[in-house]
Design a protein around this motif. Sequence first.
Motif, PDB file in Angstrom:
ATOM      1  N   ARG A  84       2.123  -0.548   6.998  1.00  0.00           N
ATOM      2  CA  ARG A  84       1.132   0.080   7.645  1.00  0.00           C
ATOM      3  C   ARG A  84      -0.122  -0.071   6.491  1.00  0.00           C
ATOM      4  O   ARG A  84       0.196   0.393   5.336  1.00  0.00           O
ATOM      5  CB  ARG A  84       0.779   1.563   8.181  1.00  0.00           C
ATOM      6  CG  ARG A  84       1.927   1.679   9.218  1.00  0.00           C
ATOM      7  CD  ARG A  84       2.076   3.128   9.792  1.00  0.00           C
ATOM      8  NE  ARG A  84       0.907   3.331  10.429  1.00  0.00           N
ATOM      9  CZ  ARG A  84       0.366   4.672  10.966  1.00  0.00           C
ATOM     10  NH1 ARG A  84       1.314   5.686  10.612  1.00  0.00           N
ATOM     11  NH2 ARG A  84      -0.499   4.794  11.462  1.00  0.00           N
ATOM     12  N   TRP A  85      -1.152  -0.583   6.897  1.00  0.00           N
ATOM     13  CA  TRP A  85      -2.174  -0.940   5.780  1.00  0.00           C
ATOM     14  C   TRP A  85      -3.273   0.161   6.024  1.00  0.00           C
ATOM     15  O   TRP A  85      -3.603   0.598   7.106  1.00  0.00           O
ATOM     16  CB  TRP A  85      -2.729  -2.344   6.150  1.00  0.00           C
ATOM     17  CG  TRP A  85      -1.861  -3.277   5.715  1.00  0.00           C
ATOM     18  CD1 TRP A  85      -1.053  -4.028   6.462  1.00  0.00           C
ATOM     19  CD2 TRP A  85      -1.640  -3.815   4.121  1.00  0.00           C
ATOM     20  NE1 TRP A  85      -0.213  -4.846   5.652  1.00  0.00           N
ATOM     21  CE2 TRP A  85      -0.627  -4.803   4.314  1.00  0.00           C
ATOM     22  CE3 TRP A  85      -2.217  -3.609   3.047  1.00  0.00           C
ATOM     23  CZ2 TRP A  85      -0.328  -5.557   3.103  1.00  0.00           C
ATOM     24  CZ3 TRP A  85      -1.835  -4.177   1.916  1.00  0.00           C
ATOM     25  CH2 TRP A  85      -0.972  -5.077   1.978  1.00  0.00           C
ATOM     26  N   VAL A  86      -3.745   0.451   4.857  1.00  0.00           N
ATOM     27  CA  VAL A  86      -4.934   1.355   4.845  1.00  0.00           C
ATOM     28  C   VAL A  86      -6.175   0.401   4.335  1.00  0.00           C
ATOM     29  O   VAL A  86      -5.977  -0.225   3.345  1.00  0.00           O
ATOM     30  CB  VAL A  86      -4.674   2.510   3.605  1.00  0.00           C
ATOM     31  CG1 VAL A  86      -6.161   3.333   3.767  1.00  0.00           C
ATOM     32  CG2 VAL A  86      -3.514   3.508   4.272  1.00  0.00           C
ATOM     33  N   SER A  87      -7.229   0.245   4.715  1.00  0.00           N
ATOM     34  CA  SER A  87      -8.181  -0.421   4.605  1.00  0.00           C
ATOM     35  C   SER A  87      -9.648   0.069   3.994  1.00  0.00           C
ATOM     36  O   SER A  87      -9.891   1.435   4.536  1.00  0.00           O
ATOM     37  CB  SER A  87      -8.814  -1.215   5.945  1.00  0.00           C
ATOM     38  OG  SER A  87      -9.179  -0.621   6.738  1.00  0.00           O
ATOM     39  N   VAL A 102     -12.470   4.591   4.947  1.00  0.00           N
ATOM     40  CA  VAL A 102     -11.152   4.478   4.775  1.00  0.00           C
ATOM     41  C   VAL A 102     -10.513   4.636   6.169  1.00  0.00           C
ATOM     42  O   VAL A 102     -10.790   5.782   6.741  1.00  0.00           O
ATOM     43  CB  VAL A 102     -10.786   5.585   3.919  1.00  0.00           C
ATOM     44  CG1 VAL A 102      -9.217   5.281   3.643  1.00  0.00           C
ATOM     45  CG2 VAL A 102     -11.452   5.400   2.414  1.00  0.00           C
ATOM     46  N   ARG A 103      -9.521   3.726   6.370  1.00  0.00           N
ATOM     47  CA  ARG A 103      -9.063   3.787   7.953  1.00  0.00           C
ATOM     48  C   ARG A 103      -7.512   3.537   7.695  1.00  0.00           C
ATOM     49  O   ARG A 103      -6.987   2.502   7.054  1.00  0.00           O
ATOM     50  CB  ARG A 103      -9.669   3.037   8.878  1.00  0.00           C
ATOM     51  CG  ARG A 103      -9.055   3.111  10.222  1.00  0.00           C
ATOM     52  CD  ARG A 103      -9.833   2.425  11.205  1.00  0.00           C
ATOM     53  NE  ARG A 103      -9.607   1.318  12.176  1.00  0.00           N
ATOM     54  CZ  ARG A 103      -8.338   1.048  12.164  1.00  0.00           C
ATOM     55  NH1 ARG A 103      -7.318   1.199  11.757  1.00  0.00           N
ATOM     56  NH2 ARG A 103      -8.306  -0.260  12.964  1.00  0.00           N
ATOM     57  N   ARG A 112      -3.969   7.521  -1.736  1.00  0.00           N
ATOM     58  CA  ARG A 112      -3.237   8.843  -1.467  1.00  0.00           C
ATOM     59  C   ARG A 112      -2.790   8.698  -0.002  1.00  0.00           C
ATOM     60  O   ARG A 112      -1.622   9.042   0.296  1.00  0.00           O
ATOM     61  CB  ARG A 112      -4.168  10.231  -1.396  1.00  0.00           C
ATOM     62  CG  ARG A 112      -3.619  11.470  -1.913  1.00  0.00           C
ATOM     63  CD  ARG A 112      -4.566  12.624  -2.098  1.00  0.00           C
ATOM     64  NE  ARG A 112      -5.555  12.535  -1.280  1.00  0.00           N
ATOM     65  CZ  ARG A 112      -6.953  12.415  -1.912  1.00  0.00           C
ATOM     66  NH1 ARG A 112      -7.027  12.471  -3.293  1.00  0.00           N
ATOM     67  NH2 ARG A 112      -7.880  12.623  -1.250  1.00  0.00           N
ATOM     68  N   LEU A 113      -3.595   8.333   1.085  1.00  0.00           N
ATOM     69  CA  LEU A 113      -3.191   7.985   2.313  1.00  0.00           C
ATOM     70  C   LEU A 113      -1.739   6.951   2.520  1.00  0.00           C
ATOM     71  O   LEU A 113      -0.982   7.159   3.089  1.00  0.00           O
ATOM     72  CB  LEU A 113      -4.233   7.631   3.010  1.00  0.00           C
ATOM     73  CG  LEU A 113      -4.231   7.462   4.679  1.00  0.00           C
ATOM     74  CD1 LEU A 113      -3.912   9.000   5.065  1.00  0.00           C
ATOM     75  CD2 LEU A 113      -5.416   7.312   5.340  1.00  0.00           C
ATOM     76  N   GLY A 128       0.443  -0.204   2.512  1.00  0.00           N
ATOM     77  CA  GLY A 128      -0.586  -1.192   1.611  1.00  0.00           C
ATOM     78  C   GLY A 128      -1.779  -0.673   1.415  1.00  0.00           C
ATOM     79  O   GLY A 128      -2.306  -0.108   2.685  1.00  0.00           O
ATOM     80  N   LEU A 129      -2.519  -0.915   0.552  1.00  0.00           N
ATOM     81  CA  LEU A 129      -3.865  -0.516   0.366  1.00  0.00           C
ATOM     82  C   LEU A 129      -4.863  -1.829   0.325  1.00  0.00           C
ATOM     83  O   LEU A 129      -4.362  -2.606  -0.634  1.00  0.00           O
ATOM     84  CB  LEU A 129      -4.305   0.329  -0.782  1.00  0.00           C
ATOM     85  CG  LEU A 129      -5.710   0.712  -1.105  1.00  0.00           C
ATOM     86  CD1 LEU A 129      -6.093   1.448   0.200  1.00  0.00           C
ATOM     87  CD2 LEU A 129      -5.744   1.536  -2.410  1.00  0.00           C
ATOM     88  N   HIS A 130      -5.614  -2.117   1.209  1.00  0.00           N
ATOM     89  CA  HIS A 130      -6.785  -3.156   1.174  1.00  0.00           C
ATOM     90  C   HIS A 130      -8.038  -2.931   0.926  1.00  0.00           C
ATOM     91  O   HIS A 130      -8.535  -2.158   1.815  1.00  0.00           O
ATOM     92  CB  HIS A 130      -6.430  -4.101   2.502  1.00  0.00           C
ATOM     93  CG  HIS A 130      -7.057  -5.403   2.656  1.00  0.00           C
ATOM     94  ND1 HIS A 130      -7.642  -5.832   3.770  1.00  0.00           N
ATOM     95  CD2 HIS A 130      -7.458  -6.306   1.693  1.00  0.00           C
ATOM     96  CE1 HIS A 130      -8.369  -7.113   3.454  1.00  0.00           C
ATOM     97  NE2 HIS A 130      -7.903  -7.149   2.328  1.00  0.00           N
ATOM     98  N   VAL A 131      -8.456  -3.341  -0.193  1.00  0.00           N
ATOM     99  CA  VAL A 131      -9.705  -2.733  -0.451  1.00  0.00           C
ATOM    100  C   VAL A 131     -10.750  -4.331  -0.399  1.00  0.00           C
ATOM    101  O   VAL A 131     -10.597  -5.023  -1.032  1.00  0.00           O
ATOM    102  CB  VAL A 131      -9.808  -2.387  -2.082  1.00  0.00           C
ATOM    103  CG1 VAL A 131     -11.292  -2.006  -2.118  1.00  0.00           C
ATOM    104  CG2 VAL A 131      -8.991  -1.339  -2.235  1.00  0.00           C
TER     105      VAL A 131
END
Length: 91
Positions: free
Chosen positions: A25-28, A38-39, A61-62, A70-73
């Motif tokens: 699951r990705w956090v954007s 942040v979602r 953190r999420l 994953g974290l996508h910035v």
Amino acid sequence: MTLAIRIKDEQWEEQSEVRSLHRRRWVSVTADKNGWCVRLEGSRRVERFPTVTQAIHRGSRLARQHKPSGLHVQYVDGEEERFTYEVPEEP
């Protein structure tokens, strides 16, 4: 229902459960006119922060709470970064 169809259905259900457990699951983290959003993928909840640093900390953190994730910035200048968080392997 025949035995062969029932077994096939049970195997499909088990495989779909395994896939859903291990799906990343990705956090954007993205910018908008009100700050940084942040979602978590699949969630309607959006959190807003005044700075990119605060948003990245919350996103990280999420993502750690929802491993594998994953974290996508996405920065304002078009640059992007991706980080992944994995479930620890059991010995």
